[in-house]
Design a protein around this motif. Sequence first.
Motif, PDB file in Angstrom:
ATOM      1  N   VAL A 112      90.544 -33.686  24.877  1.00  0.00           N
ATOM      2  CA  VAL A 112      90.786 -35.212  24.302  1.00  0.00           C
ATOM      3  C   VAL A 112      89.142 -35.975  23.692  1.00  0.00           C
ATOM      4  N   LEU A 113      89.123 -35.366  23.177  1.00  0.00           N
ATOM      5  CA  LEU A 113      87.315 -35.712  22.268  1.00  0.00           C
ATOM      6  C   LEU A 113      87.200 -36.821  22.030  1.00  0.00           C
ATOM      7  N   LEU A 114      86.870 -38.391  22.991  1.00  0.00           N
ATOM      8  CA  LEU A 114      86.883 -39.513  22.278  1.00  0.00           C
ATOM      9  C   LEU A 114      85.437 -39.803  21.461  1.00  0.00           C
ATOM     10  N   ALA A 115      85.083 -39.531  20.013  1.00  0.00           N
ATOM     11  CA  ALA A 115      84.025 -39.828  19.376  1.00  0.00           C
ATOM     12  C   ALA A 115      83.812 -41.652  18.873  1.00  0.00           C
ATOM     13  N   ASP A 116      83.549 -42.044  19.869  1.00  0.00           N
ATOM     14  CA  ASP A 116      82.831 -43.431  20.163  1.00  0.00           C
ATOM     15  C   ASP A 116      81.930 -43.939  19.456  1.00  0.00           C
ATOM     16  N   GLU A 117      81.667 -45.365  17.980  1.00  0.00           N
ATOM     17  CA  GLU A 117      81.216 -45.303  17.247  1.00  0.00           C
ATOM     18  C   GLU A 117      80.785 -43.961  16.244  1.00  0.00           C
ATOM     19  N   ILE A 118      81.349 -43.026  15.581  1.00  0.00           N
ATOM     20  CA  ILE A 118      80.705 -41.413  15.186  1.00  0.00           C
ATOM     21  C   ILE A 118      79.841 -42.248  14.177  1.00  0.00           C
ATOM     22  N   ASN A 119      79.910 -43.328  13.450  1.00  0.00           N
ATOM     23  CA  ASN A 119      78.971 -43.840  12.391  1.00  0.00           C
ATOM     24  C   ASN A 119      77.818 -43.932  12.542  1.00  0.00           C
ATOM     25  N   ARG A 120      77.164 -44.060  13.887  1.00  0.00           N
ATOM     26  CA  ARG A 120      75.938 -44.877  14.258  1.00  0.00           C
ATOM     27  C   ARG A 120      75.256 -43.414  14.180  1.00  0.00           C
ATOM     28  N   ALA A 121      75.547 -42.034  14.136  1.00  0.00           N
ATOM     29  CA  ALA A 121      74.864 -40.153  14.465  1.00  0.00           C
ATOM     30  C   ALA A 121      74.662 -40.063  12.748  1.00  0.00           C
ATOM     31  N   PRO A 122      73.199 -39.645  12.791  1.00  0.00           N
ATOM     32  CA  PRO A 122      73.021 -39.089  11.080  1.00  0.00           C
ATOM     33  C   PRO A 122      73.922 -37.712  10.554  1.00  0.00           C
ATOM     34  N   PRO A 123      74.089 -38.059   9.603  1.00  0.00           N
ATOM     35  CA  PRO A 123      74.812 -36.537   9.635  1.00  0.00           C
ATOM     36  C   PRO A 123      74.690 -35.265   9.914  1.00  0.00           C
ATOM     37  N   ARG A 124      73.693 -34.832  10.440  1.00  0.00           N
ATOM     38  CA  ARG A 124      73.660 -33.660  10.460  1.00  0.00           C
ATOM     39  C   ARG A 124      74.509 -33.322  12.504  1.00  0.00           C
ATOM     40  N   THR A 125      74.216 -34.892  12.654  1.00  0.00           N
ATOM     41  CA  THR A 125      74.962 -35.038  13.578  1.00  0.00           C
ATOM     42  C   THR A 125      76.315 -35.022  13.511  1.00  0.00           C
ATOM     43  N   GLN A 126      77.375 -35.853  12.890  1.00  0.00           N
ATOM     44  CA  GLN A 126      78.605 -35.619  12.229  1.00  0.00           C
ATOM     45  C   GLN A 126      78.442 -34.392  12.439  1.00  0.00           C
ATOM     46  N   SER A 127      77.954 -33.456  10.779  1.00  0.00           N
ATOM     47  CA  SER A 127      78.727 -32.445  10.833  1.00  0.00           C
ATOM     48  C   SER A 127      79.388 -31.676  11.938  1.00  0.00           C
TER      49      SER A 127
END
Length: 316
Positions: A112-127
């Motif tokens: 179980v991975l909680l990706a907290d405030e995922i949209n704070r990271a730039p697209p490269r990290t989101q991907s």
Amino acid sequence: MALGTAASMLSQPLRDALDRAQTQVNSLILGKSHEVRLAFVALLADGHILIEDLPGLGKTTLAHALAATVGLKFQRVQFTSDLLPADILGVSVFDAARQMFEFHAGPVFTQVLLADEINRAPPRTQSALLEAMAEHQVTVDGTTRPLPSPFFVIATQNPVDLAGTYPLPDSQLDRFLLRLSLGYPGEDAERELLAGTDRRTMIASVQPCFAGGEFDAVRDAVTRVHTSEALVAYVQSLLARSRRHPGIRVGLSPRAGLALLRASRAHALLLGRGHVVPEDVQALFPHVAAHRLVTDADAGGDAAVAKSILHSVPVD
């Protein structure tokens, strides 16, 4: 396949364990039984959840409570503007003594991975999460490594404070089975929450409701929940309507239809049925469809459009 109840697919001990698990999470997330059920739907259907909500409403508590109740390994990553893909996936470090590179696994190697405030990271990290969410594996330095099973992502984003954020691309949004919002608790639930024991203390004392491979057996039972030809036709009608509905530029894909059917099977199992009925589809459609739709600016919001699609398609 004969229709029946979930009891024909789950032994009584498994049925009891599943009921206890939902009750236990509901005792930690007060007054949010519908949202807790949606979280179990995603977990049983091998999906992921995107929670759009304000800070302090229980998103982290929900992730912790699910992991502890089911007995899964848990990791939390706070997404920030300087977070790198290696901070999530891991990195290969050269071991001078052994004259070789050694891989140090990142927090994504969990259940179980909680990706907290995922949209704070730039697209490269989101991907960096795309392959993990879609294939349950990651590729680092040319080597593909499988992730633990089950692998479940709960990502959060704040819908109000958008300064310094990077909107999730459609390809990333499509990897989330469901999108939901917890919202403020009701008056009675909030009073009990304020007067009661700290949730972190309660979660620390939680005992898993499943032993051995019991949870895997429950997940396997979801795949055996029956969907009739008429039910599949109803889902297909919803997909077709989304592609020609006013205010929509991009409708739902076949993958969205498969996601809706998978979630509906899990929903039926949670309610004690061995077959899907239209009410399962209707309960889940806004949560499965809204974040996948690309709507016009004046369409009134994707959630409203999703509900409009649902209301415009009759059940035969």
